[in-house]
Design an enzyme around this catalytic site. Structure first.
Site: not given
Ligand SMILES: C[C@@](CO)(OP(=O)(O)O)[C@H](O)COP(=O)(O)OP(=O)(O)OC[C@H]1O[C@@H](n2ccc(N)nc2=O)[C@H](O)[C@@H]1O
Ligand SMILES: Nc1ncnc2c1ncn2[C@@H]1O[C@H](COP(=O)(O)OP(=O)(O)O)[C@@H](O)[C@H]1O
Length: 278
Positions: A12, A93-96, A98-99, A102, A134
């Site tokens: 995404k 990985q960690g690219g924003g 949502g891998g 997803s 996500d």
């Molecule tokens: C902000 C977004 C937009 O898509 O960034 P990306 O991770 O995709 O870059 C996401 O919702 C991220 O989702 P995700 O990466 O699954 O976050 P989580 O593992 O739930 O949270 C990681 C950490 O980010 C912070 N967090 C996350 C989501 C949110 N709405 N507020 C927060 O403050 C919290 O400190 C949490 O401990």
């Molecule tokens: N199957 C998987 N694919 C990708 N990342 C994973 C998976 N399982 C656990 N993770 C962990 O989830 C975290 C978030 O990864 P990802 O969703 O790819 O990035 P982002 O939140 O930036 O979109 C990473 O730190 C990764 O180590």
């Protein structure tokens, strides 16, 4: 129970990301538009009756029990149900992009069918939300406007678009960005109409480009060919094009050696094309 099921776990983009406040539990209230792409990882599920969940293929250096595929399968498992999941990774990985989320959502949808668990989409979203913010949007499988912590979703139909995405050679920690002192956290909420009129940005972008020179560099390169923006908390950056040929031409103009790809934006997740009750 030996038939395999192969599904695309799409990436995404966050077409914009506004942070509208911080909740008492430390999480942030957001507004974002999740654009699902017709591009991602391929997961192949082969169910069995061993009671074991095994992973093969490209699994990064993530310990199997921490892999979101394993964790989401464990949430649905009962009795002697088991599965081997083969992972073919494309999403950085960690690219924003949502891998991880997803992969988790695709696993929930696949095993709900293969293991005949008969959970509703809402039940799968609830299970998935415990794994990552996500996951619910990928379970719902629609390009969506999101509010709250990303959990209040409204399906949105977007005009056909093509995206050029650049993946800088770095990982951005979502937790690091959300806990940073300099993050903008007080953006006023906007309407969907205001987004379409062009009043949006990514509130994490300035901070992330200051902290990660690789992201700053990718934005500078992409800004030469289009209107460039960070997705989520990064590290990937993207530019949108209304015509496929324009996007292809822009991709071709990027410097060689850059990790970049082109993808189509879709309103419905490609995961559902492989499911029976889609
Ligand atoms: C902000 C977004 C937009 O898509 O960034 P990306 O991770 O995709 O870059 C996401 O919702 C991220 O989702 P995700 O990466 O699954 O976050 P989580 O593992 O739930 O949270 C990681 C950490 O980010 C912070 N967090 C996350 C989501 C949110 N709405 N507020 C927060 O403050 C919290 O400190 C949490 O401990
Ligand atoms: N199957 C998987 N694919 C990708 N990342 C994973 C998976 N399982 C656990 N993770 C962990 O989830 C975290 C978030 O990864 P990802 O969703 O790819 O990035 P982002 O939140 O930036 O979109 C990473 O730190 C990764 O180590």
């Amino acid at each position: 129970m030996t038939d395999s099921l192969s599904l695309l776990a799409p990436a995404k983009l966050n077409l914009f990301l506004h942070i509208t406040g911080r909740r008492p539990d430390g999480y942030h209230n957001l507004q974002t538009l999740f654009q699902i792409l017709d591009w991602g990882d391929t997961l192949t599920f082969t169910p069995n009756h061993s009671g074991e969940i095994t992973l093969s293929g490209s699994t990064f250096d993530i310990a199997p029990e921490n892999n979101l595929i394993h964790r989401s399968a464990a949430l649905l498992q009962e009795g002697d149900l088991g599965v081997d999941v083969h992972v073919s990774k494309r999403i950085p990985q960690g690219g924003g992009l949502g891998g991880g989320s997803s992969n988790a959502a695709t696993t929930l949808l696949a095993l709900n069918q293969l293991w005949a668990r008969e959970q509703s989409i809402e039940q799968l979203q609830q299970l998935g939300a415990s794994l990552g913010a996500d996951v619910p949007v990928f379970v719902a499988g629609h390009t969506a406007w999101a509010e709250g912590v990303g959990d209040i979703l409204e399906a949105v139909q977007l005009p056909q678009s093509w995206y050029v995405v650049v993946a800088p050679d770095c990982h951005v920690s979502t937790a690091e960005i959300f806990s940073h002192q300099q993050l903008t956290r007080d953006t006023s909420p906007i309407t969907i109409a205001a987004f379409f009129e062009g009043h949006s940005r990514n509130d994490c972008q300035d901070l992330v480009r200051n902290l990660y020179p690789e992201v700053d560099n990718a934005l500078k390169i992409l800004e030469k060919i289009g209107s460039a923006r960070l997705t989520g908390t990064g590290a990937c950056v993207f530019a949108r094009f209304a015509e496929e040929a324009e996007a292809r031409e822009a991709l071709g103009r990027l410097p060689t050696g850059l990790n970049a790809f082109m993808a189509t934006g879709v309103n419905r997740s490609p995961t559902f094309e492989g499911l029976v009750n889609n």
